[in-house]
Design an enzyme around this catalytic site. Structure first.
Site, PDB file in Angstrom:
ATOM      1  N   LYS A 260      -5.446   9.009   2.358  1.00 15.37           N
ATOM      2  CA  LYS A 260      -4.543   7.871   2.149  1.00 15.37           C
ATOM      3  C   LYS A 260      -4.739   6.797   3.225  1.00 15.37           C
ATOM      4  O   LYS A 260      -4.845   5.602   2.950  1.00 15.37           O
ATOM      5  CB  LYS A 260      -3.100   8.371   2.130  1.00 15.37           C
ATOM      6  CG  LYS A 260      -2.047   7.287   2.070  1.00 15.37           C
ATOM      7  CD  LYS A 260      -2.088   6.503   0.780  1.00 15.37           C
ATOM      8  CE  LYS A 260      -1.233   5.260   0.881  1.00 15.37           C
ATOM      9  NZ  LYS A 260      -1.225   4.436  -0.290  1.00 15.37           N
TER      10      LYS A 260
ATOM     11  N   VAL B 184       8.357   4.086  -4.001  1.00 16.57           N
ATOM     12  CA  VAL B 184       7.514   5.195  -4.454  1.00 16.57           C
ATOM     13  C   VAL B 184       8.325   6.251  -5.194  1.00 16.57           C
ATOM     14  O   VAL B 184       7.957   6.680  -6.293  1.00 16.57           O
ATOM     15  CB  VAL B 184       6.763   5.822  -3.254  1.00 16.57           C
ATOM     16  CG1 VAL B 184       6.091   7.132  -3.643  1.00 16.57           C
ATOM     17  CG2 VAL B 184       5.717   4.843  -2.740  1.00 16.57           C
TER      18      VAL B 184
ATOM     19  N   ARG C  23       8.747  -6.719   3.553  1.00 17.95           N
ATOM     20  CA  ARG C  23       8.349  -6.031   4.775  1.00 17.95           C
ATOM     21  C   ARG C  23       7.005  -6.580   5.279  1.00 17.95           C
ATOM     22  O   ARG C  23       6.045  -6.637   4.534  1.00 17.95           O
ATOM     23  CB  ARG C  23       8.273  -4.513   4.531  1.00 17.95           C
ATOM     24  CG  ARG C  23       9.658  -3.904   4.354  1.00 17.95           C
ATOM     25  CD  ARG C  23       9.609  -2.428   4.048  1.00 17.95           C
ATOM     26  NE  ARG C  23       9.255  -2.141   2.665  1.00 17.95           N
ATOM     27  CZ  ARG C  23       9.285  -0.911   2.123  1.00 17.95           C
ATOM     28  NH1 ARG C  23       9.632   0.114   2.862  1.00 17.95           N
ATOM     29  NH2 ARG C  23       8.974  -0.725   0.861  1.00 17.95           N
TER      30      ARG C  23
ATOM     31  N   GLY D 140       0.131  -8.134   4.575  1.00 23.10           N
ATOM     32  CA  GLY D 140       1.473  -7.741   5.014  1.00 23.10           C
ATOM     33  C   GLY D 140       1.915  -6.570   4.172  1.00 23.10           C
ATOM     34  O   GLY D 140       1.096  -5.783   3.703  1.00 23.10           O
TER      35      GLY D 140
ATOM     36  N   CYS E 125       2.811  -1.222   3.737  1.00 23.95           N
ATOM     37  CA  CYS E 125       1.783  -0.174   3.942  1.00 23.95           C
ATOM     38  C   CYS E 125       0.662  -0.544   4.904  1.00 23.95           C
ATOM     39  O   CYS E 125       0.494   0.115   5.930  1.00 23.95           O
ATOM     40  CB  CYS E 125       1.208   0.227   2.589  1.00 23.95           C
ATOM     41  SG  CYS E 125       2.423   1.035   1.541  1.00 23.95           S
TER      42      CYS E 125
ATOM     43  N   GLU F 120       0.389   8.781  -2.335  1.00 24.11           N
ATOM     44  CA  GLU F 120       0.554   7.882  -3.479  1.00 24.11           C
ATOM     45  C   GLU F 120      -0.284   6.613  -3.279  1.00 24.11           C
ATOM     46  O   GLU F 120      -0.293   6.039  -2.205  1.00 24.11           O
ATOM     47  CB  GLU F 120       2.045   7.527  -3.628  1.00 24.11           C
ATOM     48  CG  GLU F 120       2.356   6.640  -4.804  1.00 24.11           C
ATOM     49  CD  GLU F 120       1.731   7.160  -6.095  1.00 24.11           C
ATOM     50  OE1 GLU F 120       2.011   8.300  -6.483  1.00 24.11           O
ATOM     51  OE2 GLU F 120       0.946   6.411  -6.716  1.00 24.11           O
TER      52      GLU F 120
ATOM     53  N   ASN G  76      -6.238   2.874   2.671  1.00 26.50           N
ATOM     54  CA  ASN G  76      -5.547   1.637   3.063  1.00 26.50           C
ATOM     55  C   ASN G  76      -6.286   0.903   4.175  1.00 26.50           C
ATOM     56  O   ASN G  76      -6.321  -0.331   4.204  1.00 26.50           O
ATOM     57  CB  ASN G  76      -4.109   1.946   3.495  1.00 26.50           C
ATOM     58  CG  ASN G  76      -3.179   2.002   2.289  1.00 26.50           C
ATOM     59  OD1 ASN G  76      -3.614   1.799   1.154  1.00 26.50           O
ATOM     60  ND2 ASN G  76      -1.915   2.271   2.518  1.00 26.50           N
TER      61      ASN G  76
ATOM     62  N   GLY H  16      -7.133 -15.394   2.841  1.00 24.54           N
ATOM     63  CA  GLY H  16      -5.724 -15.779   2.755  1.00 24.54           C
ATOM     64  C   GLY H  16      -5.092 -15.884   4.130  1.00 24.54           C
ATOM     65  O   GLY H  16      -5.753 -16.259   5.107  1.00 24.54           O
TER      66      GLY H  16
ATOM     67  N   LEU I 236      -0.100   3.919  -5.619  1.00 22.38           N
ATOM     68  CA  LEU I 236       0.376   2.824  -6.477  1.00 22.38           C
ATOM     69  C   LEU I 236       0.467   1.510  -5.692  1.00 22.38           C
ATOM     70  O   LEU I 236       0.631   1.511  -4.476  1.00 22.38           O
ATOM     71  CB  LEU I 236       1.739   3.167  -7.091  1.00 22.38           C
ATOM     72  CG  LEU I 236       2.963   3.388  -6.188  1.00 22.38           C
ATOM     73  CD1 LEU I 236       3.539   2.103  -5.631  1.00 22.38           C
ATOM     74  CD2 LEU I 236       4.020   4.139  -6.967  1.00 22.38           C
TER      75      LEU I 236
HETATM   76  N1  NAD Z   1       5.767   0.932  -1.129  1.00 20.08           N
HETATM   77  C1  NAD Z   1       4.510   1.184  -1.468  1.00 20.08           C
HETATM   78  O1  NAD Z   1       3.835   0.380  -2.102  1.00 20.08           O
HETATM   79  C2  NAD Z   1       3.882   2.513  -1.113  1.00 20.08           C
HETATM   80  C3  NAD Z   1       2.698   2.889  -1.761  1.00 20.08           C
HETATM   81  C4  NAD Z   1       2.122   4.110  -1.433  1.00 20.08           C
HETATM   82  C5  NAD Z   1       2.708   4.918  -0.461  1.00 20.08           C
HETATM   83  N2  NAD Z   1       3.850   4.508   0.163  1.00 20.08           N
HETATM   84  C6  NAD Z   1       4.459   5.418   1.149  1.00 20.08           C
HETATM   85  O2  NAD Z   1       5.530   6.092   0.509  1.00 20.08           O
HETATM   86  C7  NAD Z   1       6.612   6.303   1.431  1.00 20.08           C
HETATM   87  C8  NAD Z   1       7.881   5.671   0.895  1.00 20.08           C
HETATM   88  O3  NAD Z   1       7.685   4.269   0.820  1.00 20.08           O
HETATM   89  P1  NAD Z   1       8.705   3.319   0.041  1.00 20.08           P
HETATM   90  O4  NAD Z   1       8.131   1.955   0.091  1.00 20.08           O
HETATM   91  O5  NAD Z   1       9.050   3.934  -1.258  1.00 20.08           O
HETATM   92  O6  NAD Z   1       9.974   3.415   1.028  1.00 20.08           O
HETATM   93  P2  NAD Z   1      11.449   2.870   0.756  1.00 20.08           P
HETATM   94  O7  NAD Z   1      11.958   2.476   2.105  1.00 20.08           O
HETATM   95  O8  NAD Z   1      11.456   1.882  -0.350  1.00 20.08           O
HETATM   96  O9  NAD Z   1      12.250   4.165   0.249  1.00 20.08           O
HETATM   97  C9  NAD Z   1      12.534   5.286   1.037  1.00 20.08           C
HETATM   98  C10 NAD Z   1      13.866   5.865   0.567  1.00 20.08           C
HETATM   99  O10 NAD Z   1      14.080   7.133   1.201  1.00 20.08           O
HETATM  100  C11 NAD Z   1      15.465   7.278   1.450  1.00 20.08           C
HETATM  101  N3  NAD Z   1      15.677   8.362   2.444  1.00 20.08           N
HETATM  102  C12 NAD Z   1      15.404   8.345   3.774  1.00 20.08           C
HETATM  103  N4  NAD Z   1      15.722   9.553   4.330  1.00 20.08           N
HETATM  104  C13 NAD Z   1      16.176  10.335   3.326  1.00 20.08           C
HETATM  105  C14 NAD Z   1      16.638  11.687   3.261  1.00 20.08           C
HETATM  106  N5  NAD Z   1      16.677  12.457   4.346  1.00 20.08           N
HETATM  107  N6  NAD Z   1      17.039  12.154   2.077  1.00 20.08           N
HETATM  108  C15 NAD Z   1      17.012  11.392   0.978  1.00 20.08           C
HETATM  109  N7  NAD Z   1      16.564  10.113   0.959  1.00 20.08           N
HETATM  110  C16 NAD Z   1      16.155   9.582   2.124  1.00 20.08           C
HETATM  111  C17 NAD Z   1      15.888   5.892   1.892  1.00 20.08           C
HETATM  112  O11 NAD Z   1      17.296   5.717   1.785  1.00 20.08           O
HETATM  113  C18 NAD Z   1      15.087   5.018   0.919  1.00 20.08           C
HETATM  114  O12 NAD Z   1      15.819   4.729  -0.254  1.00 20.08           O
HETATM  115  C19 NAD Z   1       6.128   5.735   2.758  1.00 20.08           C
HETATM  116  O13 NAD Z   1       5.541   6.753   3.512  1.00 20.08           O
HETATM  117  C20 NAD Z   1       5.068   4.731   2.350  1.00 20.08           C
HETATM  118  O14 NAD Z   1       4.114   4.516   3.344  1.00 20.08           O
HETATM  119  C21 NAD Z   1       4.454   3.338  -0.158  1.00 20.08           C
END
Ligand code: NAD
Length: 441
Positions: A210, A11, A334, A263, A266, A154, A214, A259, A156
């Site tokens: 949000k 994100v 994941r 998984g 999210c 978010e 989901n 399916g 996306l």
């Molecule tokens: N992946 C998706 O498709 C998606 C879509 C919508 C919302 N979200 C939400 O967005 C959030 C992030 O998801 P993601 O998939 O991008 O996670 P991710 O695990 O890919 O990325 C999180 C990042 O945050 C960093 N981090 C952790 N603590 C930190 C700190 N104190 N300072 C700086 N950086 C730090 C980690 O090192 C990591 O790189 C979650 O809450 C998730 O539920 C994810």
């Protein structure tokens, strides 16, 4: 305008890169030093179509920068987005330690007004905790600096993240100050020129939106999987039923494909977290509990079909798997159903040979050398006793059936995504199983 994005994962990196693309000065922050070092050298930590070249372009023109220092990112920064992970805790609730750590870091280092926006998926009440954590640090410093908090969940989708961010269906923003509203309006203006709305609301409603979104999507999936399983028992064809109901505009034809269960990073954690939030408030979300239970069972459906076909004994069999990531166009492993299926196959004594176009490296972090990683989709079939189609990557949709028949010791396919037609498979002399259709009749 200058913004900071804390957390450079799926994100954060997409958000930062897309803001930079429209001309905003962006500083991406992460505590993972290696990740930031790699990003500075143009190495992208995730697979997301179109992201790499957009990162390179905006880094080159100085719009996108990377740092491990939140203090540096806060210099002249008006808006800070927090996009760190919110993984499930042991009890299913969202673990807020990373979100609150970012809030404390803000309080420790901010010098002027900043709007702190939570982009991570967080339960209702988190903005209040973020605000308190920032204020506590400011109090410790004995300074009085104005700030606002906002919630901007978010929506996306991995695999289509860039276009989802640049052309969103909607942008949801929860806030409680005019200054914050003005900042968010101007920041999102470039993304709403074609009429997509920014929906402003109170913070609690934004946080809830949000999870509700989901959970609704997860419900559609589990509902269809439940109906698919019944179709098989009563002799109906889920593909026909899906078309039949999807043509009703009140139902719609999106997200009703049967399916092997949902998984990803999210749906599983967000459904669990919402159930947990409800319990905290003394309410039971009965529908979502069922959604989760159906999903757990669905991850075993393909394995159960394999066991039935081999009369309960797959010891020593070699099983080919096409697709490992939780969905196509991503390397995200994941909560991927593939992990559950593979573990069950291994526990039952089978050998697994898998191929995925992009997720094998990521999968190897969990699966190690318990399985064999094939060079390509056909290599996976050499001397395998059957094929399990687990992720519907495009390149698996029109395979060379002749080559497949030649390489497999027996032409048997278990299709977890219904990407093949039963009649085609029969014509091509395959024994074919899929979801929601009894192909043995
Ligand atoms: N992946 C998706 O498709 C998606 C879509 C919508 C919302 N979200 C939400 O967005 C959030 C992030 O998801 P993601 O998939 O991008 O996670 P991710 O695990 O890919 O990325 C999180 C990042 O945050 C960093 N981090 C952790 N603590 C930190 C700190 N104190 N300072 C700086 N950086 C730090 C980690 O090192 C990591 O790189 C979650 O809450 C998730 O539920 C994810």
């Amino acid at each position: 305008m200058k913004v900071a994005i804390v957390g450079s994962g799926y994100v954060g990196l997409v958000t930062g890169t897309c803001f930079a693309e429209v001309g905003i000065d962006v500083m991406c922050v992460d505590i993972d030093k290696k990740k930031i070092e790699n990003l500075k050298n143009g190495i992208i930590p995730i697979y997301e179509p179109g992201l790499e070249e957009m990162v390179h372009r905006n880094t080159k023109r100085g719009k996108l920068q990377f740092t491990t220092s939140i203090a540096e990112a806060l210099e002249d920064c008006e808006v800070l987005f927090s996009a760190v992970g919110t993984p499930p805790g042991d009890d299913g609730s969202a673990d807020l330690q990373y979100v609150l750590s970012v809030a404390r870091d803000c309080g420790k280092h901010m010098k002027d007004y900043v709007l702190v926006v939570t982009k991570s998926t967080v339960p209702v009440g988190t903005a209040r905790k973020v605000k308190a954590a920032i204020q506590e640090e400011l109090d410790k410093r004995g300074v009085s600096i104005p700030f606002d908090v906002a919630s901007n969940p978010e929506f996306l989708k991995e695999g289509a993240a860039i276009s989802d961010f640049l052309k969103p269906d909607r942008i949801v923003v929860g806030l409680d100050s005019e200054r914050a509203e003005d900042l968010m309006k101007s920041l999102y203006k470039p993304f709403t020129l074609n009429g997509h709305p920014v929906i402003f609301m109170d913070i609690v409603s934004a946080e809830m939106t949000k999870y509700a979104a989901n959970s609704m999507l997860a419900t559609k999936i589990s509902f269809m999987n439940d109906i698919a399983n019944l179709c098989e028992i009563v002799g109906a064809d889920i593909n026909m039923v899906r078309k039949g109901i999807g043509s009703d505009s009140r139902i719609g034809n999106k997200f009703i494909y049967p399916g092997i269960g949902y998984g990803g990073s999210c749906f599983p954690k967000d459904v669990k977290a919402l159930i947990h939030t409800a319990e905290d408030f003394g309410y039971e979300l009965k529908v979502l509990k069922a959604v989760e239970a159906v999903n757990q069972d669905q991850k075993s459906v393909l394995f159960n079909k394999v066991m039935k076909f081999y009369k309960g004994d797959i010891k020593g069999k070699t099983i080919a798997i096409w697709g490992l990531s939780f969905k196509p166009q991503t390397d995200d492993m994941r909560e991927a159903p593939a992990l559950v299926i593979i573990q069950k196959l291994l526990d039952a004594g089978a050998k697994v040979k898998a191929y995925d176009p992009v997720a094998m490296k990521e999968a190897s972090h969990t699966l190690g050398d318990t399985i064999v990683y094939a060079d390509d989709q056909y290599d996976a079939l050499i001397d395998a006793d059957c094929l399990l189609l687990v992720t519907e990557w495009s390149e698996f949709k029109f395979p060379n059936f002749k080559i497949m028949r030649k390489l497999l010791t027996q032409p048997v396919v278990f299709d977890g995504r219904n990407i093949y037609e039963a009649a085609d498979m029969k014509r091509n002399d395959f024994t074919y199983f899929c979801i929601g259709i009894d192909t043995t009749k």
